[in-house]
Design a protein around this motif. Sequence first.
Motif, PDB file in Angstrom:
ATOM      1  N   ASP A 277     -12.528   6.212  70.234  1.00 25.32           N
ATOM      2  CA  ASP A 277     -12.409   6.690  68.726  1.00 25.32           C
ATOM      3  C   ASP A 277     -10.948   6.193  68.432  1.00 25.32           C
ATOM      4  OD1 ASP A 277     -14.818   7.642  68.410  1.00 25.32           O
ATOM      5  OD2 ASP A 277     -14.269   9.779  68.858  1.00 25.32           O
TER       6      ASP A 277
ATOM      7  N   LEU B 210     -19.044  15.033  58.347  1.00 23.51           N
ATOM      8  CA  LEU B 210     -19.603  13.885  59.118  1.00 23.51           C
ATOM      9  C   LEU B 210     -20.229  14.428  60.156  1.00 23.51           C
ATOM     10  CD1 LEU B 210     -17.415  10.552  60.081  1.00 23.51           C
ATOM     11  CD2 LEU B 210     -19.058  11.684  61.373  1.00 23.51           C
ATOM     12  N   GLN B 211     -19.647  15.183  60.912  1.00 22.97           N
ATOM     13  CA  GLN B 211     -20.084  15.818  62.074  1.00 22.97           C
ATOM     14  C   GLN B 211     -21.339  16.661  62.186  1.00 22.97           C
ATOM     15  OE1 GLN B 211     -19.650  13.927  64.567  1.00 22.97           O
ATOM     16  NE2 GLN B 211     -17.423  13.173  64.220  1.00 22.97           N
TER      17      GLN B 211
ATOM     18  N   THR C 161     -10.282  11.947  64.294  1.00 24.81           N
ATOM     19  CA  THR C 161     -11.110  13.035  64.808  1.00 24.81           C
ATOM     20  C   THR C 161     -10.600  14.421  64.895  1.00 24.81           C
ATOM     21  OG1 THR C 161     -10.182  12.927  66.908  1.00 24.81           O
ATOM     22  CG2 THR C 161     -11.903  11.171  66.433  1.00 24.81           C
TER      23      THR C 161
ATOM     24  N   ASP D 287     -20.689   0.652  68.089  1.00 25.17           N
ATOM     25  CA  ASP D 287     -19.800   1.262  68.724  1.00 25.17           C
ATOM     26  C   ASP D 287     -19.235   0.093  69.603  1.00 25.17           C
ATOM     27  OD1 ASP D 287     -19.336   3.493  67.222  1.00 25.17           O
ATOM     28  OD2 ASP D 287     -20.379   4.499  68.677  1.00 25.17           O
TER      29      ASP D 287
ATOM     30  N   ASP E 260     -19.162   7.446  59.674  1.00 27.20           N
ATOM     31  CA  ASP E 260     -18.472   7.169  60.803  1.00 27.20           C
ATOM     32  C   ASP E 260     -17.903   5.786  60.788  1.00 27.20           C
ATOM     33  OD1 ASP E 260     -17.401   8.268  63.212  1.00 27.20           O
ATOM     34  OD2 ASP E 260     -18.980   7.451  64.420  1.00 27.20           O
TER      35      ASP E 260
ATOM     36  N   GLN F 118     -19.072  18.615  68.960  1.00 27.97           N
ATOM     37  CA  GLN F 118     -18.459  17.618  68.886  1.00 27.97           C
ATOM     38  C   GLN F 118     -17.223  17.555  69.018  1.00 27.97           C
ATOM     39  OE1 GLN F 118     -19.789  14.608  67.681  1.00 27.97           O
ATOM     40  NE2 GLN F 118     -17.870  13.907  67.911  1.00 27.97           N
TER      41      GLN F 118
ATOM     42  N   LYS G 163     -23.937  13.769  61.727  1.00 33.29           N
ATOM     43  CA  LYS G 163     -24.015  12.810  62.672  1.00 33.29           C
ATOM     44  C   LYS G 163     -24.663  13.478  63.880  1.00 33.29           C
ATOM     45  CE  LYS G 163     -21.973   9.467  65.574  1.00 33.29           C
ATOM     46  NZ  LYS G 163     -20.805   8.591  65.815  1.00 33.29           N
TER      47      LYS G 163
ATOM     48  N   GLN H 113     -23.776   8.402  60.799  1.00 36.76           N
ATOM     49  CA  GLN H 113     -23.219   7.353  61.425  1.00 36.76           C
ATOM     50  C   GLN H 113     -22.700   6.213  60.508  1.00 36.76           C
ATOM     51  OE1 GLN H 113     -27.133   6.697  63.077  1.00 36.76           O
ATOM     52  NE2 GLN H 113     -26.417   6.849  65.336  1.00 36.76           N
TER      53      GLN H 113
ATOM     54  N   ILE I  49     -14.269  15.070  57.953  1.00 38.21           N
ATOM     55  CA  ILE I  49     -14.770  14.937  59.487  1.00 38.21           C
ATOM     56  C   ILE I  49     -15.823  16.198  59.579  1.00 38.21           C
ATOM     57  CG2 ILE I  49     -13.939  14.967  61.870  1.00 38.21           C
ATOM     58  CD1 ILE I  49     -11.488  13.972  60.872  1.00 38.21           C
TER      59      ILE I  49
ATOM     60  N   LYS J  75     -10.291   5.798  64.244  1.00 36.54           N
ATOM     61  CA  LYS J  75     -11.030   6.704  63.730  1.00 36.54           C
ATOM     62  C   LYS J  75     -10.281   8.264  63.847  1.00 36.54           C
ATOM     63  CE  LYS J  75     -15.516   5.057  64.799  1.00 36.54           C
ATOM     64  NZ  LYS J  75     -17.048   5.307  65.449  1.00 36.54           N
TER      65      LYS J  75
END
Length: 306
Positions: A252, A188-189, A259, A102, A172, A230, A192, A169, A185, A257
Motif C-alpha cells: 500500500d 471503501l473498506q 490507509t 495489485d 481502491d 481491515q 471492499k 476494489q 477510506i 495509497k
Amino acid sequence: MTTATALSDFAKRLDQTAEDTEALLAKLLSDALLSDEIARPKRLMDAMRYSSLGGGKRLRPFLVVESSAVFGVSREAALLAGAALECIHCYSLAHDDLPAMDNSDLRRGRPTCHKEFDEATAVLAGDGLLTAAFGVLADPDTHGDPAVRCELVTELAAAAGAAGMVGGQMIDLIAEHQSLDIGAITRLQRMKTGALIAFSCEAGAILAKAPSEPRLALRGYAHDLGLAFQIADDLLDVEGSAAETGKPVGADAAAGKATFVSILGAARARAQAELLVRQAVAHLDLFEQRAELLREAARFVITRRT
C-alpha cells in the motif's frame, strides 16, 4: 467459561471449519462429480482448485457456520453457504493479484495463480469460482426453501458486486491516484472488505429465517468487525513480514495509497481497531453465551499475524 477456554474452543472450531471447508471445496470442484455429458477443461479446474485450496484461515466460512449455530441451523447447510462465500473470496484474490490490479507474485506463501499458470487462466479461474458460488447457493442441498436460497443469492450478489466488494476494489484502484480522507477510506473498506464479512455474519440468520432484531444485531457486529479486520490488515502491511502473512508487505505504501495507518498512525489505528472490537462484541449481547465464539472471532481479527 474462562478466557483461556474460550480461546481454545475458538481455535479448535476455526481449524475444524477450515478443514471442513477445504474438504467441501475439493468435493465441489472435483472432476469426479462431472457427468459424461459435461466436460470442464482440466487446466481451468486445476487453476480454480489452486486458487481456492491449500491455505487460508477460512474466517468467512467460520463466521457463516457460527452465525448459523446461534440459531441452530444445520452445520451441513452452513458449510455449503460458507463454501460459496469462500469461492467469491478466492476469486477476488486471484483477480486482485493480477498485474493490472495489485501485481502480486505471492499469496498464502506460494506463487499467485497467474504466476503458477498464466494471466488469462487466472482471470478465467476467478470467473469460474465466482459463478460456482451461486450454483452452490441455488442448490436445494443448501436449503429446502427456494425463498431462502433466493435471498442468499440476492444478498451475496449485492455484497460481491458494484455496491460491495467490486465497487470497493474500483475505489481502491482510484486511490492510487487520488488522496482519500478517513471518511472515504472507511466507505471503501466497508465495500471492499466489509460487505462479504457482513454477508458471512447474516447468512446464518437467512438460513434460519430469523426475525429482524437478531439480524440487525449481527449486521451491527459485522459492520464493526469488518472495519477492525481491515485496520489489522493495514497494520500487518506496515509491521508484518511476508513470512508471517504469506504475501508481500508494504504494498500500500509503495502504491501511494492512503490507509487507516497512514492517516491515523499505527498507535491510533490500533486503538480504533480495539474500540471497534468492543463495539462488535456489544452487539452480541442479545445472543448471550450462544455467541461466545463470535466474540472470540472479533478479538482474533486484531491479534492475528496472517
